[in-house]
Write an enzyme that holds these catalytic residues in place. Structure first.
Site, mmCIF file in Angstrom:
data_model
loop_
_atom_site.group_PDB
_atom_site.id
_atom_site.type_symbol
_atom_site.label_atom_id
_atom_site.label_comp_id
_atom_site.label_asym_id
_atom_site.label_seq_id
_atom_site.Cartn_x
_atom_site.Cartn_y
_atom_site.Cartn_z
ATOM 1 N N THR A 1 0.844 -1.196 0.000
ATOM 2 C CA THR A 1 0.000 0.000 0.000
ATOM 3 C C THR A 1 0.873 1.237 0.000
ATOM 4 O O THR A 1 1.860 1.281 0.727
ATOM 5 C CB THR A 1 -0.863 0.069 1.293
ATOM 6 N N GLY B 1 -9.622 -4.801 1.695
ATOM 7 C CA GLY B 1 -8.748 -4.697 2.872
ATOM 8 C C GLY B 1 -9.030 -3.450 3.688
ATOM 9 O O GLY B 1 -10.139 -2.891 3.661
HETATM 10 N N1 GLY Z 1 -3.180 -3.087 3.402
HETATM 11 C C1 GLY Z 1 -3.774 -3.356 2.184
HETATM 12 C C2 GLY Z 1 -4.632 -4.535 2.166
HETATM 13 O O1 GLY Z 1 -4.562 -5.386 3.032
HETATM 14 O O2 GLY Z 1 -5.414 -4.637 1.248
#
Ligand code: GLY
Length: 322
Positions: free
Chosen positions: A185, A215
């Site tokens: 991310t 997410g």
């Molecule tokens: N942190 C991004 C996800 O788990 O989609």
């Protein structure tokens, strides 16, 4: 004589109005916001996003424009396998993207499981600015994007993503690899020269996830939270654990009650590691407060953030729980 027991008894008998205001009015009053311009972004590739954001902030631009354009730089990179259309696909071979943005007024917009649109962060910005809603998902988000002039790209995987997916299909095993699949991310927080804070994050999510999985990143309070009176936080890593603890909101609220950004990030990680002792996954947080202090912490070593403070660029390695 007032014993501990009688004190507790007296407290428990006191009307809520006598107790709660004392607790709830513990806001930090940062009377002097940092006004030199501050940008922090998850991971080393955040440096490129910071450069773009600094172009805007250094000229007196708004933090919200800085973060939208900052993370867009990473979405536009076809070689990034965790953000944008170059990202690893889901189990079915389809790339689905999540993004969120939040401004200094507390406005928020996000998109979930968006397909075939190059810049989900700009769609999220339009959701925030031009709809009465906060979240649009999947086909609805795509339809909205097209109605706002976004181009519908071809349904395809990058060469690298295609190869990785075909390799994964051989075992089809769900097994997150710390700091690899989880390196997933770009989250960016910025404070402009007016002292206003905004944040944005965007991701292709967990590699080879189930189709339709969303997410933490597009969920306000989980992957991103901004309160212009206090500060902001964003996360990277296995989103399921950030969703279950609302990590970014938690960090901002801890800062409101006097935690430094560093202490707040550490507490948010500890909440996860205490509740979920299976720790074979990565989560990392970054945060800033109104005074321009920053913090970061992760479960495993390897997490870092890129910073641009008054134009001075640095990379900061996160401390870790393990
Ligand atoms: N942190 C991004 C996800 O788990 O989609």
């Amino acid at each position: 004589m007032s014993t501990r027991r009688s004190f507790i008894k007296n407290i428990s008998l006191a009307p809520a109005s006598l107790i709660l205001p004392t607790i709830l009015s513990a806001d930090n009053n940062y009377s002097t916001p940092y006004k030199e311009g501050l940008i922090i972004s998850t991971w080393d590739f955040g440096a490129k996003a910071n450069e773009k954001a600094w172009e805007i902030i250094s000229k007196g631009g708004k933090a919200v424009d800085a973060v939208e354009n900052g993370v867009k730089e990473i979405e536009n990179d076809p070689n990034n396998t965790s953000v944008g259309l170059g990202g690893f696909p889901d189990r079915d071979g389809i790339v689905t993207l999540d993004a969120a943005i939040m401004d200094e007024k507390g406005n928020a917009g996000s998109v979930c499981a968006l397909q075939r649109i190059k810049n989900p962060i700009s769609v999220a910005r339009k959701v925030m600015d031009e709809t009465p809603h906060v979240i649009l998902v999947s086909e609805g988000a795509q339809k909205f994007a097209i109605s706002k002039g976004f181009k519908l790209e071809k349904q395809k995987r990058s060469t690298v993503s295609d190869k990785a997916w075909k390799e994964w299909l051989k075992k089809s095993e769900y097994k997150p690899i710390i700091n690899f699949e989880m390196h997933d991310t770009i989250g960016q927080l910025a404070m402009d020269k007016n002292g206003d804070i905004s944040g944005a994050c965007t991701t292709s999510g967990l590699a080879f996830k189930m189709h339709g999985r969303v997410g933490d990143s597009p969920i306000i309070g989980a992957g991103l939270y901004v309160d212009n009176e206090v500060g902001a936080a964003t996360s990277s890593g296995l989103g399921e654990y950030v969703l279950k603890t609302l990590g970014s909101f938690l960090i901002v609220e801890l800062m409101r009650f006097g935690y430094s950004p560093q202490a707040a990030c550490e507490e948010a990680v500890k909440r996860i590691t205490k509740k979920y002792p299976y720790r074979e996954f990565q989560v990392g947080f970054i945060a800033m407060n109104k005074a321009g202090e920053t913090g970061t912490f992760s479960i495993h070593p390897g997490f870092e953030f890129a910073q641009c403070r008054a134009g001075v660029v640095t990379n900061v390695k996160a401390g870790s729980f393990l």
